[in-house]
Every structure is written in C-alpha cells, then in structure tokens.
Design an enzyme around this catalytic site. Structure first.
Site, mmCIF file in Angstrom:
data_model
loop_
_atom_site.group_PDB
_atom_site.id
_atom_site.type_symbol
_atom_site.label_atom_id
_atom_site.label_comp_id
_atom_site.label_asym_id
_atom_site.label_seq_id
_atom_site.Cartn_x
_atom_site.Cartn_y
_atom_site.Cartn_z
ATOM 1 N N TYR A 154 36.061 44.588 147.867
ATOM 2 C CA TYR A 154 35.862 45.648 148.871
ATOM 3 C C TYR A 154 37.016 46.643 148.826
ATOM 4 C CZ TYR A 154 35.932 47.246 153.875
ATOM 5 O OH TYR A 154 35.995 47.953 155.055
ATOM 6 N N CYS A 156 39.077 47.279 146.406
ATOM 7 C CA CYS A 156 39.090 48.064 145.164
ATOM 8 C C CYS A 156 38.005 49.133 145.188
ATOM 9 C CB CYS A 156 38.888 47.155 143.952
ATOM 10 S SG CYS A 156 40.345 46.175 143.589
ATOM 11 N N ALA A 157 36.812 48.774 145.688
ATOM 12 C CA ALA A 157 35.723 49.768 145.761
ATOM 13 C C ALA A 157 36.107 50.900 146.707
ATOM 14 C CB ALA A 157 34.437 49.093 146.228
ATOM 15 N N LYS A 158 36.685 50.547 147.843
ATOM 16 C CA LYS A 158 37.088 51.579 148.817
ATOM 17 C C LYS A 158 38.200 52.445 148.227
ATOM 18 C CE LYS A 158 35.046 50.836 153.026
ATOM 19 N NZ LYS A 158 34.337 51.867 153.811
ATOM 20 N N ASN A 183 41.731 47.148 161.944
ATOM 21 C CA ASN A 183 41.046 46.253 162.899
ATOM 22 C C ASN A 183 40.662 46.900 164.234
ATOM 23 O OD1 ASN A 183 42.732 44.542 160.921
ATOM 24 N ND2 ASN A 183 41.244 43.114 161.750
ATOM 25 N N LEU A 204 36.505 38.670 165.757
ATOM 26 C CA LEU A 204 36.162 38.811 167.176
ATOM 27 C C LEU A 204 34.841 38.100 167.486
ATOM 28 C CD1 LEU A 204 36.821 40.414 169.916
ATOM 29 C CD2 LEU A 204 35.036 41.967 169.127
ATOM 30 N N PHE A 207 35.034 34.221 167.163
ATOM 31 C CA PHE A 207 35.642 33.537 168.308
ATOM 32 C C PHE A 207 34.719 33.571 169.537
ATOM 33 C CE2 PHE A 207 40.330 34.198 166.772
ATOM 34 C CZ PHE A 207 40.174 33.134 165.885
ATOM 35 N N GLY A 223 45.967 30.289 161.745
ATOM 36 C CA GLY A 223 45.977 31.507 162.573
ATOM 37 C C GLY A 223 47.314 32.227 162.605
HETATM 38 P P1 NAD Z 1 29.305 48.076 160.647
HETATM 39 O O1 NAD Z 1 28.893 47.089 159.626
HETATM 40 O O2 NAD Z 1 29.046 47.762 162.063
HETATM 41 O O3 NAD Z 1 28.606 49.487 160.326
HETATM 42 C C1 NAD Z 1 28.207 49.890 159.048
HETATM 43 C C2 NAD Z 1 26.782 50.409 159.144
HETATM 44 O O4 NAD Z 1 26.409 50.915 157.868
HETATM 45 C C3 NAD Z 1 25.766 49.326 159.506
HETATM 46 O O5 NAD Z 1 25.002 49.717 160.635
HETATM 47 C C4 NAD Z 1 24.884 49.210 158.270
HETATM 48 O O6 NAD Z 1 23.520 48.962 158.576
HETATM 49 C C5 NAD Z 1 25.052 50.583 157.663
HETATM 50 N N1 NAD Z 1 24.807 50.575 156.217
HETATM 51 C C6 NAD Z 1 25.414 49.803 155.271
HETATM 52 N N2 NAD Z 1 24.950 50.112 154.053
HETATM 53 C C7 NAD Z 1 24.037 51.090 154.237
HETATM 54 C C8 NAD Z 1 23.220 51.836 153.358
HETATM 55 N N3 NAD Z 1 23.232 51.622 152.037
HETATM 56 N N4 NAD Z 1 22.414 52.797 153.878
HETATM 57 C C9 NAD Z 1 22.358 53.022 155.219
HETATM 58 N N5 NAD Z 1 23.119 52.345 156.106
HETATM 59 C C10 NAD Z 1 23.931 51.384 155.608
HETATM 60 O O7 NAD Z 1 30.844 48.381 160.414
HETATM 61 P P2 NAD Z 1 31.910 49.181 161.297
HETATM 62 O O8 NAD Z 1 32.906 48.228 161.808
HETATM 63 O O9 NAD Z 1 31.218 50.086 162.245
HETATM 64 O O10 NAD Z 1 32.661 50.025 160.166
HETATM 65 C C11 NAD Z 1 32.349 51.373 159.891
HETATM 66 C C12 NAD Z 1 33.216 51.850 158.720
HETATM 67 O O11 NAD Z 1 34.593 51.684 159.038
HETATM 68 C C13 NAD Z 1 32.971 51.087 157.424
HETATM 69 O O12 NAD Z 1 33.017 51.987 156.340
HETATM 70 C C14 NAD Z 1 34.133 50.131 157.324
HETATM 71 O O13 NAD Z 1 34.460 49.829 156.000
HETATM 72 C C15 NAD Z 1 35.226 50.921 158.024
HETATM 73 N N6 NAD Z 1 36.218 50.028 158.621
HETATM 74 C C16 NAD Z 1 36.014 49.443 159.832
HETATM 75 C C17 NAD Z 1 36.994 48.611 160.355
HETATM 76 C C18 NAD Z 1 36.858 47.949 161.694
HETATM 77 O O14 NAD Z 1 37.808 47.324 162.110
HETATM 78 N N7 NAD Z 1 35.745 48.052 162.411
HETATM 79 C C19 NAD Z 1 38.174 48.361 159.637
HETATM 80 C C20 NAD Z 1 38.329 48.952 158.401
HETATM 81 C C21 NAD Z 1 37.345 49.793 157.900
HETATM 82 N N1 UDP Z 2 39.757 34.412 161.016
HETATM 83 C C1 UDP Z 2 39.982 33.201 161.687
HETATM 84 N N2 UDP Z 2 38.921 32.580 162.272
HETATM 85 C C2 UDP Z 2 37.667 33.081 162.248
HETATM 86 C C3 UDP Z 2 37.450 34.322 161.573
HETATM 87 C C4 UDP Z 2 38.526 34.944 160.977
HETATM 88 O O1 UDP Z 2 41.107 32.693 161.741
HETATM 89 O O2 UDP Z 2 36.753 32.474 162.825
HETATM 90 C C5 UDP Z 2 40.925 35.111 160.421
HETATM 91 C C6 UDP Z 2 40.749 35.610 158.996
HETATM 92 O O3 UDP Z 2 41.103 34.603 158.052
HETATM 93 C C7 UDP Z 2 41.697 36.785 158.974
HETATM 94 C C8 UDP Z 2 41.674 37.319 160.396
HETATM 95 O O4 UDP Z 2 41.105 36.286 161.193
HETATM 96 O O5 UDP Z 2 43.009 36.349 158.689
HETATM 97 C C9 UDP Z 2 40.881 38.607 160.578
HETATM 98 O O6 UDP Z 2 39.628 38.422 160.002
HETATM 99 P P1 UDP Z 2 38.475 39.512 160.035
HETATM 100 O O7 UDP Z 2 37.281 38.884 159.405
HETATM 101 O O8 UDP Z 2 38.286 40.069 161.385
HETATM 102 O O9 UDP Z 2 38.935 40.708 159.078
HETATM 103 P P2 UDP Z 2 40.262 41.170 158.307
HETATM 104 O O10 UDP Z 2 41.245 41.603 159.323
HETATM 105 O O11 UDP Z 2 40.767 40.030 157.478
HETATM 106 O O12 UDP Z 2 39.781 42.296 157.460
#
Ligand code: NAD
Ligand code: UDP
Length: 360
Positions: A154, A156-158, A183, A204, A207, A223
């Site tokens: 993920y 690397c793709a991003k 996060n 989240l 838990f 943890g």
């Molecule tokens: P999420 O999974 O809730 O939302 C992503 C949405 O994209 C989903 O509703 C999914 O159905 C849609 N989707 C995926 N592939 C698709 C496709 N090919 N065509 C149409 N829809 C598609 O995730 P999120 O937490 O809302 O994250 C949004 C963005 O923020 C993502 O790019 C994620 O990588 C980035 N991000 C979020 C967090 C976070 O903490 N929430 C952290 C780092 C990066």
């Molecule tokens: N994690 C955990 N228990 C769980 C789920 C996740 O201890 O039930 C840990 C996971 O190993 C990571 C952190 O919580 O260290 C945050 O995980 P999350 O999946 O939210 O995404 P990340 O911050 O790693 O991208």
C-alpha cells in the site's frame, strides 16, 4: 469559488464527512462517486451520487469534464488487506488512478489527492536516515520493510502515485495538492466484522467490536506501537481550507494529523474501554490480551512503531490547528457505534452479556 467538486470515494469514512461539508461551505454541486453510499446519509440536493468504480469506462472522463476540482479518496486502506489482497491494493491506489491524473493534467482540472502517512514507513527518519521524532513532508526519508513483508504494498503504491502526480505537476502543469492523513478517526469509520463487513478493520473498529461482543481487546505485539489520532472534523476543516487556499497549496504535499493526540495502542484500548463502560455500564468489563502480529494478521504483516506528524506546513499554509482531543472525540465516536450496532451485535452473539449483579 469552485462551482462543481467531484469527490471520489465519497461513500467512505472520510468522504462521507467531507462531501456534505464541501456542499455546505462552498454552496457548490458535488459529484459523489463510490460503489456504496450507506455512510453518505446527507440529504443535501447538491450532492449527486454516482454508483460506480473509478476504473469503470467513462467515469473519470465524465468527472473531469464536469468538475473544476477533483478530490480523490478511493483506496483499499485497511492494513489487513495489504498482505491478503496486495494486487487489488496496488491497483486501487495506483493503477486505477493513472487515467484520472492524466485527464486532470490534460483538462486543467485541479486535483487534491489523498495519499497516506504510511509512505514514511516504519518510523520517522530525517533526510540523512537518522531517527527523528516527527515525519516531515519535504525532508523525511522512507523506511519500508523487505518485499516479503507485503504490508508495504500500500505504501509503495501510494508513494508511486505521489511521484506520478508530482511529475505531472512539475513537467506538465497539473495543479495538485497531496494530503498525507495520519490516523484519522470518527463516526462511521470502517465496519464491524460479521455484521456489515468481513476481515479485520482498522484498530478503532476492532476495539469497539471487541467491546460490544464482550471479548478481550487484542493488543498486537502488546500494543506498544504509537499513533497520533485526529478527529475527522479536523480533517474536513483542513481540506476545506486547502480548497480555499488554492495558490499557496499548489504543488504542496501536506501532513494532516494531530501530534497532541499521540498514544500507545494499549493506551487507546484503555481509553476506549473506560469511555465504553461510562456509556454502557451494564456491559461486561473490558479485558485485554496480547497477540502476535502473525496470529492476528497472518504472515506478511509488518508494523509502524511510531507515527507522529510534523504539522508545521499545514499550520502555515492553511492557518489551521487540529482542535479535538482524544477525550473529547471518543464519547461521540463510541456513541455513534453503539447507536448503529449495539442491537445488531447483541442479537448475533451471546457474548454481549450483562453482568447479573449490575443488572439487578
Ligand atoms: P474508506 O475505506 O472508508 O473510504 C474509501 C472509499 O473508497 C470506500 O467507500 C470505497 O468503497 C471507495 N473505493 C475504493 N475503491 C474504489 C473504486 N475502485 N471505485 C470507487 N470507489 C472505490 O477509507 P477512508 O478512511 O475514508 O480513507 C480515505 C482516503 O484517505 C484513502 O485514500 C486512504 O488511503 C487515505 N487515508 C486515510 C487514513 C485514515 O486514517 N482514515 C489514513 C491514511 C490515509
Ligand atoms: N492493532 C491492534 N489491535 C487490533 C487492531 C490493530 O493492536 O485489534 C494495532 C496494529 O498492529 C497497529 C495499530 O493498532 O500497530 C494501528 O492499526 P490500524 O489498523 O488502525 O492502522 P495503521 O495505523 O497501522 O495504519
């Protein structure tokens, strides 16, 4: 101001908060694209839902013809997927988005793209590769694990998508900004396994699921890992300011997160358990268990030890400060999950039991 904004991934967690906020703040039309809209509950008539995949024929062609700004959020972004469906993860964050970036460039459509803090890797390092306290956009090196640690598919793709966008901006005039979220949590994040999704959601939802079922909270590796959690409302405010501050944000990569909310995952578990027992005093008292990463995620997983953003750039570009503390955000988040799921979880498992002595 922008007349029409397209939000790709508007049915997801962040998108479902962002799309209504954009319509409200800018009075604009919003083209919302996703494969599901259950979380996008807003009835705002300015939001136009298009149920489609971004890679479907004609979708980005139409989106970039109508909108003057595209905000792209689509991704498969649950860590459990990175080592179980790595090819789909790479397609979602890279391959499927290449046509979008190309069309935005050709048609002079502004692009705000969501990347991730994951691009920094296992821990913060400065430009010389030495350990650092915070991750910084234009300075930090990245530290990924080896290829057999598929966790890093993920990241690397991003990162490669960031490099494509950067190159289109520098060499072909694309007007872009890249967001690196750290996060971000809030109501409607993810799903509960076995109720409205399968597999392992982010921490989240893991838990809260365990609290609702009366099961021990799984602390991966004990943890000790540390994360800085930001409320989704602070994310939405920052992105709205990014939309407004078009000139200063052009060509910028910006961390969005809340360093003041840094905690260990074990502490997050304890905080959630405390808030949960305040909201659901009759539920079974929380318990905690240590699990290995291999037991919990299977092979190929790897972890980030500590992830804290440097938000100096966001502060100065956006005049923005994240405001919501963990103790302020957790009751509202738990309240949302309880409202949506308590009945459904209780009816599916006998483990969501009341403590007899407290029921009486
Ligand atoms: P999420 O999974 O809730 O939302 C992503 C949405 O994209 C989903 O509703 C999914 O159905 C849609 N989707 C995926 N592939 C698709 C496709 N090919 N065509 C149409 N829809 C598609 O995730 P999120 O937490 O809302 O994250 C949004 C963005 O923020 C993502 O790019 C994620 O990588 C980035 N991000 C979020 C967090 C976070 O903490 N929430 C952290 C780092 C990066
Ligand atoms: N994690 C955990 N228990 C769980 C789920 C996740 O201890 O039930 C840990 C996971 O190993 C990571 C952190 O919580 O260290 C945050 O995980 P999350 O999946 O939210 O995404 P990340 O911050 O790693 O991208």
């Amino acid at each position: 101001m922008t007349a029409r904004i397209a939000v790709l991934g508007a049915g997801g967690f962040i998108g479902s908060h962002l799309a209504p906020a954009l319509a409200e703040r800018f009075g604009c039309e919003v083209d919302a694209v996703d494969v599901t809209f259950e979380k996008l509950v807003s009835k705002d008539p300015r939001i136009h839902r298009r149920c489609a995949r971004v890679e479907d024929a004609g979708v980005v062609e139409e989106v970039t013809r109508r909108a003057s700004l595209v905000i792209s959020l689509t991704a498969l972004c649950n860590p459990s997927l990175y080592s179980t469906f790595p090819l789909e993860v790479i397609d979602a964050s890279f391959t499927h988005l290449l046509p979008l970036v190309k069309l935005c460039t050709e048609r002079r459509v502004r692009l705000i793209h969501f990347s991730t803090a994951e691009v920094y890797g296992r821990r913060a390092m400065n430009a010389a590769g030495e350990p650092a306290a915070e991750m910084t956009e234009d300075d930090s090196c990245s530290l990924f694990g080896p290829v057999h640690r598929e966790r890093w598919t993920y990241a690397c793709a991003k990162q490669l998508m960031e490099r494509v966008i950067w190159a289109q901006g520098k060499h072909h005039g694309l007007e872009f900004s890249i967001v690196r979220p750290f996060n971000t949590i809030g109501p409607r994040m993810d799903y509960l396994p076995g109720v409205d999704g399968d597999g392992i959601p982010r921490v989240l939802a893991c838990f809260i699921d365990q609290l609702l079922r009366g099961e021990p909270l799984s602390l991966v590796g004990g943890g000790r890992q540390r994360r800085a959690f930001m409320d989704v409302a602070d994310m939405v405010e920052a992105v709205c300011r990014m939309v407004e501050r078009r000139g200063p944000c052009r060509g910028q990569i910006v961390n969005l997160g809340n360093p003041a909310n840094e905690v260990s995952i074990a502490d997050l578990a304890r905080l959630l358990a405390r808030e949960f027992s305040a909201l659901a005093p009759l539920a079974r008292a929380a318990r905690f268990e240590h699990v290995t990463a291999d037991e919990f995620y299977g092979e190929g997983y790897d972890d980030t030890e500590q992830r804290v953003p440097d938000i100096g750039k966001a502060r100065s570009l956006l005049g923005w400060e994240p405001r919501v503390s963990l103790s302020e955000m957790l009751p509202a988040i738990l309240g949302d999950y309880l409202e949506r799921y308590a009945g459904r979880v209780a009816s599916r498992t006998s483990r969501f039991e009341r403590e007899p002595e407290r029921v009486a």
